[in-house]
Design a protein around this motif. Structure first.
Motif, PDB file in Angstrom:
ATOM      1  N   THR A  24       0.955  -1.093  -0.199  1.00 33.90           N
ATOM      2  CA  THR A  24      -0.106  -0.080   0.178  1.00 33.90           C
ATOM      3  C   THR A  24       0.946   1.131   0.046  1.00 33.90           C
ATOM      4  O   THR A  24       2.180   1.117   0.329  1.00 33.90           O
ATOM      5  CB  THR A  24      -1.029  -0.024   1.258  1.00 33.90           C
ATOM      6  OG1 THR A  24      -0.147   0.006   2.379  1.00 33.90           O
ATOM      7  CG2 THR A  24      -1.765  -1.271   1.406  1.00 33.90           C
ATOM      8  N   SER A  25       0.160   2.355  -0.292  1.00 36.17           N
ATOM      9  CA  SER A  25       1.168   3.586  -0.410  1.00 36.17           C
ATOM     10  C   SER A  25      -0.018   4.651  -0.113  1.00 36.17           C
ATOM     11  O   SER A  25      -1.303   4.805  -0.384  1.00 36.17           O
ATOM     12  CB  SER A  25       1.635   3.652  -1.771  1.00 36.17           C
ATOM     13  OG  SER A  25       2.243   5.082  -1.792  1.00 36.17           O
ATOM     14  N   PRO A  47       7.636   6.974  -3.916  1.00 34.08           N
ATOM     15  CA  PRO A  47       6.387   7.113  -2.993  1.00 34.08           C
ATOM     16  C   PRO A  47       6.654   6.425  -1.631  1.00 34.08           C
ATOM     17  O   PRO A  47       7.611   5.592  -1.584  1.00 34.08           O
ATOM     18  CB  PRO A  47       5.196   6.451  -3.811  1.00 34.08           C
ATOM     19  CG  PRO A  47       6.096   5.573  -4.685  1.00 34.08           C
ATOM     20  CD  PRO A  47       7.365   6.187  -5.036  1.00 34.08           C
ATOM     21  N   GLN A  48       5.993   6.607  -0.606  1.00 28.72           N
ATOM     22  CA  GLN A  48       5.819   6.025   0.466  1.00 28.72           C
ATOM     23  C   GLN A  48       5.060   4.525   0.385  1.00 28.72           C
ATOM     24  O   GLN A  48       4.283   4.313  -0.801  1.00 28.72           O
ATOM     25  CB  GLN A  48       4.725   6.721   1.567  1.00 28.72           C
ATOM     26  CG  GLN A  48       4.734   5.978   2.835  1.00 28.72           C
ATOM     27  CD  GLN A  48       3.708   4.844   2.889  1.00 28.72           C
ATOM     28  OE1 GLN A  48       2.685   4.869   2.290  1.00 28.72           O
ATOM     29  NE2 GLN A  48       4.138   3.780   3.788  1.00 28.72           N
ATOM     30  N   LEU A  49       5.920   3.553   0.872  1.00 29.44           N
ATOM     31  CA  LEU A  49       5.243   2.275   0.510  1.00 29.44           C
ATOM     32  C   LEU A  49       5.218   1.463   1.909  1.00 29.44           C
ATOM     33  O   LEU A  49       6.062   1.643   2.429  1.00 29.44           O
ATOM     34  CB  LEU A  49       6.037   1.446  -0.485  1.00 29.44           C
ATOM     35  CG  LEU A  49       6.265   1.985  -1.852  1.00 29.44           C
ATOM     36  CD1 LEU A  49       7.409   1.221  -2.525  1.00 29.44           C
ATOM     37  CD2 LEU A  49       4.824   1.934  -2.523  1.00 29.44           C
ATOM     38  N   SER A  50       4.287   0.575   1.989  1.00 30.66           N
ATOM     39  CA  SER A  50       4.283  -0.317   2.973  1.00 30.66           C
ATOM     40  C   SER A  50       3.760  -1.596   2.663  1.00 30.66           C
ATOM     41  O   SER A  50       2.990  -1.698   1.734  1.00 30.66           O
ATOM     42  CB  SER A  50       3.199   0.161   4.179  1.00 30.66           C
ATOM     43  OG  SER A  50       3.430   1.400   4.773  1.00 30.66           O
ATOM     44  N   VAL A  87      12.443  -4.887   7.551  1.00 25.95           N
ATOM     45  CA  VAL A  87      11.950  -3.672   6.806  1.00 25.95           C
ATOM     46  C   VAL A  87      10.707  -4.027   6.087  1.00 25.95           C
ATOM     47  O   VAL A  87      10.847  -4.530   5.121  1.00 25.95           O
ATOM     48  CB  VAL A  87      13.105  -3.203   6.175  1.00 25.95           C
ATOM     49  CG1 VAL A  87      12.372  -1.684   5.369  1.00 25.95           C
ATOM     50  CG2 VAL A  87      14.214  -2.752   6.853  1.00 25.95           C
ATOM     51  N   THR A  88       9.432  -3.320   6.467  1.00 28.60           N
ATOM     52  CA  THR A  88       8.148  -3.373   5.620  1.00 28.60           C
ATOM     53  C   THR A  88       7.631  -2.124   5.198  1.00 28.60           C
ATOM     54  O   THR A  88       6.398  -2.067   5.093  1.00 28.60           O
ATOM     55  CB  THR A  88       7.434  -4.289   6.437  1.00 28.60           C
ATOM     56  OG1 THR A  88       7.020  -3.690   7.858  1.00 28.60           O
ATOM     57  CG2 THR A  88       7.708  -5.882   6.834  1.00 28.60           C
ATOM     58  N   SER A  89       8.481  -1.131   5.241  1.00 29.98           N
ATOM     59  CA  SER A  89       8.042   0.081   4.765  1.00 29.98           C
ATOM     60  C   SER A  89       9.190   1.028   4.321  1.00 29.98           C
ATOM     61  O   SER A  89      10.211   1.037   4.886  1.00 29.98           O
ATOM     62  CB  SER A  89       7.102   0.915   5.818  1.00 29.98           C
ATOM     63  OG  SER A  89       7.773   1.278   6.727  1.00 29.98           O
ATOM     64  N   LEU A  90       8.790   1.952   3.493  1.00 25.58           N
ATOM     65  CA  LEU A  90       9.899   3.083   2.863  1.00 25.58           C
ATOM     66  C   LEU A  90       9.065   4.282   2.945  1.00 25.58           C
ATOM     67  O   LEU A  90       7.776   4.474   2.454  1.00 25.58           O
ATOM     68  CB  LEU A  90      10.255   2.541   1.755  1.00 25.58           C
ATOM     69  CG  LEU A  90      11.007   1.405   1.265  1.00 25.58           C
ATOM     70  CD1 LEU A  90      11.342   1.314   0.001  1.00 25.58           C
ATOM     71  CD2 LEU A  90      12.497   1.774   2.240  1.00 25.58           C
ATOM     72  N   PHE A 133       4.910  -0.355  -9.230  1.00 22.49           N
ATOM     73  CA  PHE A 133       5.900  -0.218  -8.200  1.00 22.49           C
ATOM     74  C   PHE A 133       5.744  -1.787  -7.431  1.00 22.49           C
ATOM     75  O   PHE A 133       4.498  -2.100  -7.048  1.00 22.49           O
ATOM     76  CB  PHE A 133       5.391   0.777  -6.985  1.00 22.49           C
ATOM     77  CG  PHE A 133       5.600   2.093  -7.462  1.00 22.49           C
ATOM     78  CD1 PHE A 133       6.786   2.765  -7.308  1.00 22.49           C
ATOM     79  CD2 PHE A 133       4.657   2.718  -8.253  1.00 22.49           C
ATOM     80  CE1 PHE A 133       6.923   3.999  -7.471  1.00 22.49           C
ATOM     81  CE2 PHE A 133       4.890   4.050  -8.678  1.00 22.49           C
ATOM     82  CZ  PHE A 133       6.012   4.774  -8.638  1.00 22.49           C
ATOM     83  N   VAL A 134       6.803  -2.225  -7.380  1.00 20.51           N
ATOM     84  CA  VAL A 134       6.771  -3.855  -6.824  1.00 20.51           C
ATOM     85  C   VAL A 134       7.593  -4.094  -5.598  1.00 20.51           C
ATOM     86  O   VAL A 134       8.778  -3.768  -5.992  1.00 20.51           O
ATOM     87  CB  VAL A 134       7.166  -4.893  -8.238  1.00 20.51           C
ATOM     88  CG1 VAL A 134       6.980  -6.449  -7.823  1.00 20.51           C
ATOM     89  CG2 VAL A 134       5.984  -4.474  -9.408  1.00 20.51           C
ATOM     90  N   VAL A 135       6.996  -4.946  -4.695  1.00 20.36           N
ATOM     91  CA  VAL A 135       7.961  -5.166  -3.772  1.00 20.36           C
ATOM     92  C   VAL A 135       8.002  -6.882  -3.874  1.00 20.36           C
ATOM     93  O   VAL A 135       7.108  -7.730  -4.016  1.00 20.36           O
ATOM     94  CB  VAL A 135       7.364  -5.154  -2.480  1.00 20.36           C
ATOM     95  CG1 VAL A 135       8.346  -5.612  -1.259  1.00 20.36           C
ATOM     96  CG2 VAL A 135       7.088  -3.623  -2.181  1.00 20.36           C
TER      97      VAL A 135
END
Length: 174
Positions: A24-25, A47-50, A87-90, A133-135
């Motif tokens: 999500t973002s 972007p912020q990502l979680s 780490v699960t967010s940026l 945007f891919v994790v």
């Protein structure tokens, strides 16, 4: 002049199936236009990502890819490798040139030539572009590449070390 090209497929539909998880973002809404901050001419801000923690993941890789670029290989905007498994967010801006990254994480060169996030910048008048945007949850603590690896080499390594994939995409056109 608007270029007329067939719509390219979702490139991740063409890869071997792996379990999916959620990303999500607060900055990107799936399928919606990107904000000015994620555009090259206005911000170049990642972007912020979680995302959800993935069982068995030993690290994460985060990428941003535009399959609609007028090239046979699309255009890689961001490649962030070896994020620690805890780490699960940026935060927004984590992809800035010289940004402090957790653990041994690093950025590889994007197709624009920098080791940073490069915002959306499709040619004027071109079709709407999608920015994936891919994790990637990685089965190894390190992907086994260095910061000089091309996005194609990173992707090749991910093909054999991915435990799961979370996808969020935004759009942009001039």
């Amino acid at each position: 002049m608007v270029l007329e090209r067939p719509v390219t497929p979702n490139p991740y539909d063409l890869l071997p199936v792996v379990p999916d998880f959620t990303v999500t973002s607060s900055d990107v809404t799936d399928g919606a236009p990107l904000s000015d901050a994620q555009v090259a001419s206005a911000g170049d801000t990642s972007p912020q990502l979680s995302w959800d923690a993935v069982e068995g993941a030993q690290s994460y890789t985060v990428t941003c890819f535009d399959p609609d670029a007028p090239t046979p290989s699309g255009f890689w905007h961001w490649v962030l490798v070896d994020l620690p498994a805890d780490v699960t967010s940026l935060d927004a801006g984590a992809g800035a040139d010289g940004a402090a990254l957790p653990g041994d994480a690093f950025m590889c060169r994007n197709d624009g030539g920098s080791k940073a996030f490069m915002g959306a910048a499709p040619p004027a008048g071109d079709q709407v572009h999608r920015y994936f945007f891919v994790v990637h949850a990685v089965t190894k603590a390190t992907l086994g590449v260095d910061s000089d690896a091309s996005p194609a080499v990173v992707s090749f390594n991910l093909a054999f070390k991915t435990a799961g994939r979370a996808i969020l995409h935004g759009t942009y056109a001039h």
